[in-house]
Design a protein around this motif. Sequence first.
Motif, PDB file in Angstrom:
ATOM      1  N   VAL A 233       0.866  -1.175   0.000  1.00 15.21           N
ATOM      2  CA  VAL A 233       0.000   0.000   0.000  1.00 15.21           C
ATOM      3  C   VAL A 233       0.911   1.235   0.000  1.00 15.21           C
ATOM      4  N   GLY A 234       0.726   2.077  -1.001  1.00 11.74           N
ATOM      5  CA  GLY A 234       1.643   3.199  -1.193  1.00 11.74           C
ATOM      6  C   GLY A 234       0.947   4.541  -1.131  1.00 11.74           C
ATOM      7  N   VAL A 235       1.793   5.591  -1.252  1.00  7.26           N
ATOM      8  CA  VAL A 235       1.270   6.958  -1.195  1.00  7.26           C
ATOM      9  C   VAL A 235       2.187   7.863  -2.023  1.00  7.26           C
ATOM     10  N   ALA A 236       1.578   8.861  -2.669  1.00 15.36           N
ATOM     11  CA  ALA A 236       2.367   9.845  -3.419  1.00 15.36           C
ATOM     12  C   ALA A 236       2.904  10.891  -2.461  1.00 15.36           C
ATOM     13  N   VAL A 237       4.190  11.205  -2.611  1.00 13.57           N
ATOM     14  CA  VAL A 237       4.833  12.133  -1.676  1.00 13.57           C
ATOM     15  C   VAL A 237       5.550  13.263  -2.413  1.00 13.57           C
ATOM     16  N   ASN A 238       5.779  14.341  -1.667  1.00 11.42           N
ATOM     17  CA  ASN A 238       6.624  15.431  -2.152  1.00 11.42           C
ATOM     18  C   ASN A 238       7.635  15.752  -1.057  1.00 11.42           C
ATOM     19  N   THR A 239       8.444  16.782  -1.259  1.00 15.18           N
ATOM     20  CA  THR A 239       9.519  17.026  -0.287  1.00 15.18           C
ATOM     21  C   THR A 239       8.980  17.504   1.063  1.00 15.18           C
ATOM     22  N   HIS A 240       7.751  18.044   1.089  1.00 14.22           N
ATOM     23  CA  HIS A 240       7.178  18.442   2.395  1.00 14.22           C
ATOM     24  C   HIS A 240       6.710  17.211   3.172  1.00 14.22           C
ATOM     25  N   SER A 241       6.091  16.290   2.451  1.00 16.55           N
ATOM     26  CA  SER A 241       5.469  15.176   3.176  1.00 16.55           C
ATOM     27  C   SER A 241       6.479  14.176   3.732  1.00 16.55           C
ATOM     28  N   ILE A 242       7.742  14.273   3.305  1.00 16.63           N
ATOM     29  CA  ILE A 242       8.720  13.336   3.889  1.00 16.63           C
ATOM     30  C   ILE A 242       9.418  13.936   5.109  1.00 16.63           C
ATOM     31  N   LYS A 243       8.818  15.027   5.622  1.00 17.56           N
ATOM     32  CA  LYS A 243       9.388  15.622   6.852  1.00 17.56           C
ATOM     33  C   LYS A 243       8.316  15.651   7.947  1.00 17.56           C
ATOM     34  N   GLY A 244       8.758  15.660   9.190  1.00 15.57           N
ATOM     35  CA  GLY A 244       7.859  15.907  10.326  1.00 15.57           C
ATOM     36  C   GLY A 244       6.789  14.844  10.508  1.00 15.57           C
ATOM     37  N   ASN A 245       5.587  15.306  10.898  1.00 16.90           N
ATOM     38  CA  ASN A 245       4.514  14.369  11.258  1.00 16.90           C
ATOM     39  C   ASN A 245       4.075  13.491  10.098  1.00 16.90           C
ATOM     40  N   GLU A 246       4.081  14.072   8.906  1.00 14.54           N
ATOM     41  CA  GLU A 246       3.655  13.257   7.760  1.00 14.54           C
ATOM     42  C   GLU A 246       4.640  12.118   7.521  1.00 14.54           C
ATOM     43  N   ALA A 247       5.922  12.393   7.749  1.00 12.56           N
ATOM     44  CA  ALA A 247       6.932  11.358   7.524  1.00 12.56           C
ATOM     45  C   ALA A 247       6.684  10.164   8.449  1.00 12.56           C
ATOM     46  N   SER A 248       6.353  10.444   9.722  1.00 10.50           N
ATOM     47  CA  SER A 248       6.133   9.290  10.610  1.00 10.50           C
ATOM     48  C   SER A 248       4.840   8.577  10.256  1.00 10.50           C
ATOM     49  N   LEU A 249       3.842   9.351   9.804  1.00  8.80           N
ATOM     50  CA  LEU A 249       2.599   8.689   9.353  1.00  8.80           C
ATOM     51  C   LEU A 249       2.905   7.768   8.159  1.00  8.80           C
ATOM     52  N   ILE A 250       3.707   8.264   7.224  1.00 10.81           N
ATOM     53  CA  ILE A 250       4.009   7.461   6.022  1.00 10.81           C
ATOM     54  C   ILE A 250       4.692   6.161   6.416  1.00 10.81           C
ATOM     55  N   SER A 251       5.698   6.245   7.280  1.00 13.90           N
ATOM     56  CA  SER A 251       6.417   4.997   7.585  1.00 13.90           C
ATOM     57  C   SER A 251       5.574   4.058   8.442  1.00 13.90           C
ATOM     58  N   LYS A 252       4.605   4.601   9.170  1.00 17.50           N
ATOM     59  CA  LYS A 252       3.722   3.728   9.969  1.00 17.50           C
ATOM     60  C   LYS A 252       2.666   3.039   9.093  1.00 17.50           C
ATOM     61  N   GLU A 253       2.131   3.777   8.121  1.00 17.14           N
ATOM     62  CA  GLU A 253       0.966   3.268   7.380  1.00 17.14           C
ATOM     63  C   GLU A 253       1.302   2.601   6.040  1.00 17.14           C
ATOM     64  N   PHE A 254       2.398   3.027   5.399  1.00 12.39           N
ATOM     65  CA  PHE A 254       2.617   2.625   4.006  1.00 12.39           C
ATOM     66  C   PHE A 254       3.937   1.878   3.846  1.00 12.39           C
ATOM     67  N   ASN A 255       4.019   1.049   2.798  1.00 14.10           N
ATOM     68  CA  ASN A 255       5.311   0.421   2.495  1.00 14.10           C
ATOM     69  C   ASN A 255       5.765   0.683   1.059  1.00 14.10           C
ATOM     70  N   SER A 256       5.194   1.718   0.447  1.00 15.99           N
ATOM     71  CA  SER A 256       5.601   2.089  -0.904  1.00 15.99           C
ATOM     72  C   SER A 256       5.328   3.582  -1.097  1.00 15.99           C
ATOM     73  N   ILE A 257       6.154   4.231  -1.902  1.00 14.65           N
ATOM     74  CA  ILE A 257       5.868   5.633  -2.229  1.00 14.65           C
ATOM     75  C   ILE A 257       6.029   5.872  -3.729  1.00 14.65           C
ATOM     76  N   THR A 258       5.382   6.939  -4.184  1.00 13.01           N
ATOM     77  CA  THR A 258       5.572   7.449  -5.542  1.00 13.01           C
ATOM     78  C   THR A 258       5.877   8.930  -5.415  1.00 13.01           C
ATOM     79  N   PRO A 259       6.970   9.413  -6.001  1.00  9.72           N
ATOM     80  CA  PRO A 259       7.175  10.868  -6.007  1.00  9.72           C
ATOM     81  C   PRO A 259       6.071  11.535  -6.831  1.00  9.72           C
ATOM     82  N   GLU A 260       5.350  12.468  -6.205  1.00 11.09           N
ATOM     83  CA  GLU A 260       4.188  13.073  -6.875  1.00 11.09           C
ATOM     84  C   GLU A 260       4.606  13.888  -8.100  1.00 11.09           C
ATOM     85  N   ASN A 261       5.707  14.602  -7.983  1.00 13.85           N
ATOM     86  CA  ASN A 261       6.174  15.462  -9.088  1.00 13.85           C
ATOM     87  C   ASN A 261       7.670  15.355  -9.362  1.00 13.85           C
ATOM     88  N   ALA A 262       8.458  14.960  -8.366  1.00 18.97           N
ATOM     89  CA  ALA A 262       9.908  15.181  -8.398  1.00 18.97           C
ATOM     90  C   ALA A 262      10.653  14.423  -9.494  1.00 18.97           C
TER      91      ALA A 262
END
Length: 334
Positions: free
Chosen positions: A15-44
């Motif tokens: 289960v993955g999520v699209a990320v950008n450079t903001h979402s890989i920092k702070g609270n969103e970053a810990s949410l991502i590593s807790k909930e997901f095991n895949s990412i897609t760079p949204e734009n980068a």
Amino acid sequence: MIMGLKDYYKNYFPVGVAVNTHSIKGNEASLISKEFNSITPENAMKWAYIEPKQDIYNWKDADSIVAFAKKNHLRIRGHNLCWHEQNPSWLFVDKNGNQVSKDTLLQRLKAHIFRVVNRYKDAVYAWDVVNEAIDDDSTKFLRDSKWHEICGEDFIDSAFVYAHEADPKAQLFYNDYNAERPEKRERIYKLLKGLRAKGIPVTGVGSQAHWSIYEPKQDELETTIKEFASLGLKVQITELDLSIFPWEKSRRKKNPNENDEYSDQLKAKQAAQYKMIFDVFRKYRQYINGVTFWNVSDKDSWLNHYPVEGRKNYPLLFDSLLHRKAVYWNVAQW
Ligand code: G3I
């Protein structure tokens, strides 16, 4: 251990999520590593970001996303290698501003694909190679893009061949939206069947799944998965969100009386739709090898800006404070 989406679905698919450079920092970053095991760079990883000026490269954002994924042991879907949008302005013209030839454009495509795929070879397991090549107009086949205008249909074959040469192990996807609408599904099917018949190295089809509480219907979704799988292709859900508004394509202003309240009635419809689609994904898990949400939470959904700037939308499983919404449990429990 607190379970996340990836844990509930560990016997089904990543289960993955699209990320950008903001979402890989702070609270969103810990949410991502807790909930997901895949990412897609949204734009980068899009061309306009990687090479905004010819021969001037900007790897910073993509590199930081890849480093985040490696640190957190997340898979990465690369997005994307060939698209009609988010291209740099120099791409289709020469130094004098004249449109380039087919040979030149295909050489540029090859060089770009080799450069990007090679850089992330040890990290990216799957690429969206060609994105959205089918026209929105159901009476037409391929979209009227610069790629199509200059290269004819060959740009699609070439993009897959180059990507396969660059990384023979990568899974290579054709990715498109509204794939469950019968008229579009048939045209995507025709394209993919043609690619398979020619021996083009396409391994999967991505249904973007920018859906809503109104569509798709269950039978449309099931038919689509079965049809694509019948071509021997893997199927991924690549950009999932469930808008509370009907689908629209053209940008427009918000109407003064337009209501964007997230009413109980809309929440109930969305809950039923989320439940239905994940019931279907689990039923067809033998074909589905990934489900990715497009953005982390309702705070940052691209649908808050598109197609109506400033119209609030609530398409995801986490609210604007990054809390699990009630609808989360329609996905995580069954
Ligand atoms: O980074 C610039 C910023 O410097 C500038 O000030 C600002 C002003 O508008 O724009 C910023 O760029 C925006 C970019 O997102 C980053 O936020 C672009 O305007 C905006 O157009 C761009 O939108 C992206 C869109 O693709 C482009 O068409 C969305 O974030 C992204 O979610 C969306 O993703 C696409 C998939 O790649 C393909 N499938 C459809 C999906 C949704 O449209």
